[in-house]
Design an enzyme around this catalytic site. Structure first.
Site, short mmCIF file in Angstrom:
data_model
loop_
_atom_site.label_atom_id
_atom_site.label_comp_id
_atom_site.label_asym_id
_atom_site.label_seq_id
_atom_site.Cartn_x
_atom_site.Cartn_y
_atom_site.Cartn_z
N LYS A 13 0.84 -1.22 0.00
CA LYS A 13 0.00 0.00 0.00
C LYS A 13 0.86 1.26 0.00
CE LYS A 13 -2.21 -1.22 3.77
NZ LYS A 13 -1.50 -2.49 4.03
N ARG A 88 -9.55 0.79 9.10
CA ARG A 88 -9.11 -0.57 9.42
C ARG A 88 -10.17 -1.32 10.21
NH1 ARG A 88 -3.18 0.62 9.25
NH2 ARG A 88 -2.04 -1.32 9.29
N ARG A 127 11.63 -5.35 4.91
CA ARG A 127 11.28 -3.95 4.63
C ARG A 127 12.22 -2.99 5.36
NH1 ARG A 127 5.21 -1.87 5.35
NH2 ARG A 127 5.39 -2.76 7.44
N ARG A 160 11.42 -1.08 10.86
CA ARG A 160 10.38 -0.77 11.83
C ARG A 160 10.38 -1.79 12.96
NH1 ARG A 160 4.93 0.40 8.45
NH2 ARG A 160 4.09 -0.72 10.24
N ARG A 171 -0.19 -9.02 13.57
CA ARG A 171 -0.85 -8.00 12.72
C ARG A 171 -1.69 -8.65 11.63
NH1 ARG A 171 4.33 -4.83 11.18
NH2 ARG A 171 3.01 -3.45 9.95
P1 ADP Z 1 2.17 -1.82 3.26
O1 ADP Z 1 2.20 -0.31 3.20
O2 ADP Z 1 0.97 -2.40 2.58
O3 ADP Z 1 2.36 -2.37 4.63
P2 ADP Z 1 4.73 -1.63 1.81
O4 ADP Z 1 4.38 -0.78 0.63
O5 ADP Z 1 5.54 -1.00 2.89
O6 ADP Z 1 3.42 -2.35 2.42
O7 ADP Z 1 5.48 -2.94 1.25
C1 ADP Z 1 5.93 -3.97 2.15
C2 ADP Z 1 7.29 -4.48 1.68
O8 ADP Z 1 7.12 -5.20 0.45
C3 ADP Z 1 8.30 -3.38 1.40
O9 ADP Z 1 9.56 -3.85 1.78
C4 ADP Z 1 8.21 -3.18 -0.12
O10 ADP Z 1 9.43 -2.71 -0.68
C5 ADP Z 1 7.88 -4.59 -0.60
N1 ADP Z 1 6.99 -4.59 -1.78
C6 ADP Z 1 5.97 -3.75 -2.06
N2 ADP Z 1 5.36 -4.08 -3.23
C7 ADP Z 1 6.01 -5.19 -3.67
C8 ADP Z 1 5.87 -6.04 -4.83
N3 ADP Z 1 4.91 -5.80 -5.74
N4 ADP Z 1 6.71 -7.08 -4.95
C9 ADP Z 1 7.68 -7.33 -4.03
N5 ADP Z 1 7.87 -6.58 -2.93
C10 ADP Z 1 7.05 -5.53 -2.74
P1 AMP Z 2 0.92 0.71 9.11
O1 AMP Z 2 1.96 1.76 9.00
O2 AMP Z 2 -0.30 1.01 8.26
O3 AMP Z 2 1.44 -0.69 8.90
O4 AMP Z 2 0.38 0.78 10.61
C1 AMP Z 2 1.23 0.48 11.70
C2 AMP Z 2 0.42 0.36 12.98
O5 AMP Z 2 -0.22 1.63 13.26
C3 AMP Z 2 -0.72 -0.65 12.96
O6 AMP Z 2 -0.27 -1.97 13.26
C4 AMP Z 2 -1.62 -0.09 14.06
O7 AMP Z 2 -1.12 -0.38 15.35
C5 AMP Z 2 -1.49 1.43 13.86
N1 AMP Z 2 -2.53 1.95 12.92
C6 AMP Z 2 -2.33 2.50 11.70
N2 AMP Z 2 -3.48 2.85 11.14
C7 AMP Z 2 -4.46 2.50 12.01
C8 AMP Z 2 -5.88 2.59 12.01
N3 AMP Z 2 -6.56 3.08 10.97
N4 AMP Z 2 -6.55 2.14 13.09
C9 AMP Z 2 -5.90 1.62 14.15
N5 AMP Z 2 -4.57 1.49 14.21
C10 AMP Z 2 -3.84 1.93 13.16
#
Ligand code: ADP
Ligand code: AMP
Length: 215
Positions: A13, A88, A127, A160, A171
């Site tokens: 995302k 969420r 990541r 992270r 999660r």
């Molecule tokens: P989210 O925001 O949904 O938690 P991220 O965009 O941070 O996910 O992506 C999670 C991890 O996967 C990151 O390390 C990113 O570089 C990697 N990633 C994202 N899209 C792809 C893809 N299409 N193929 C392989 N790795 C990906």
């Molecule tokens: P993310 O960066 O989207 O992976 O979110 C990291 C963490 O932030 C999640 O595991 C939750 O603990 C908190 N968080 C982010 N967005 C929300 C939301 N909309 N509602 C509740 N918790 C959230």
């Protein structure tokens, strides 16, 4: 253009959000990024949110909903926005709909990025994120040009705290129980579109662009 990005943690995302936000000139609003900023600034919201985030739990709706409403009231959201990580829970989705309705607005598209659970762990443990701009990299799938350094703003990349195996599993359970019902919520409102998030990053973005259109 009012867009929501749905999908499990690690679906891509944040990665796609940066490109969508640039292409369609709408602000990328990530509740996770907002909480992390509050944690690094040690605000009272940050102190409260950290407790939940470190355990992989959702921050309570009471703390999250008003924060998003405030953000969406800002001038830069007048022509649309891209929400990443919100809503969420069904309660958050209902609150968002009610807020938009008061301005005669609705969500245009809820984009679901689908990735099976077995691919997520490797994505999340590999990541690395930019401390400053939040850009997301992967040590194997999307490495930065210079190890440990953000391509976009040259700041340091970090791992992270919640991207460890145990918290990732928690999660994913939270996603299945609390967030997955939103797929049906947006499907029943006829705004759900789905993309295959297992494809290469550029290909996923192509598919998203063809759904959103060339504007
Ligand atoms: P989210 O925001 O949904 O938690 P991220 O965009 O941070 O996910 O992506 C999670 C991890 O996967 C990151 O390390 C990113 O570089 C990697 N990633 C994202 N899209 C792809 C893809 N299409 N193929 C392989 N790795 C990906
Ligand atoms: P993310 O960066 O989207 O992976 O979110 C990291 C963490 O932030 C999640 O595991 C939750 O603990 C908190 N968080 C982010 N967005 C929300 C939301 N909309 N509602 C509740 N918790 C959230």
């Amino acid at each position: 253009m009012k867009i929501i990005l749905l999908g499990p943690p690690g679906a891509g995302k944040g990665t796609q959000a940066k490109s969508i936000s640039e292409k369609y000139c709408i602000p990328h609003i990530s509740t996770g990024d907002i909480f992390r900023k509050n944690i690094s600034e040690k605000t009272s919201l940050g102190v409260k949110a950290k407790e939940y985030m470190d355990k992989g739990l959702l921050v309570p709706d009471e703390l999250t909903i008003d924060l998003v409403k405030d953000r969406l009231s800002k001038e830069d959201c007048k022509n649309g926005f891209l929400l990443d990580g919100f809503p969420r829970t069904v309660k958050q989705a209902e609150a968002l709909d009610l807020f938009l309705k008061s301005n005669d607005e609705v969500i245009d598209t809820a984009l679901l990025i689908e990735v099976p659970r077995e691919l997520i762990l490797e994505r999340m443990t590999g990541r690395r994120v930019c401390q400053l701009c939040g850009a997301s990299y992967h040590v194997k799938f999307n490495p930065p040009k210079n190890e440990g350094i953000c391509d976009k703003c040259q700041s340091n990349l970090v791992q992270r705290k919640d991207d460890n195996e145990k918290t990732v599993k928690d999660r994913l359970d939270v996603y299945d129980n609390q967030t997955q019902p939103l797929i049906e919520y947006y499907k029943s409102r006829n705004v759900l579109s789905t993309v295959d998030g297992t494809l290469a990053i550029d290909k996923v973005f192509e598919d998203i662009s063809s759904i959103l259109g060339e504007r």
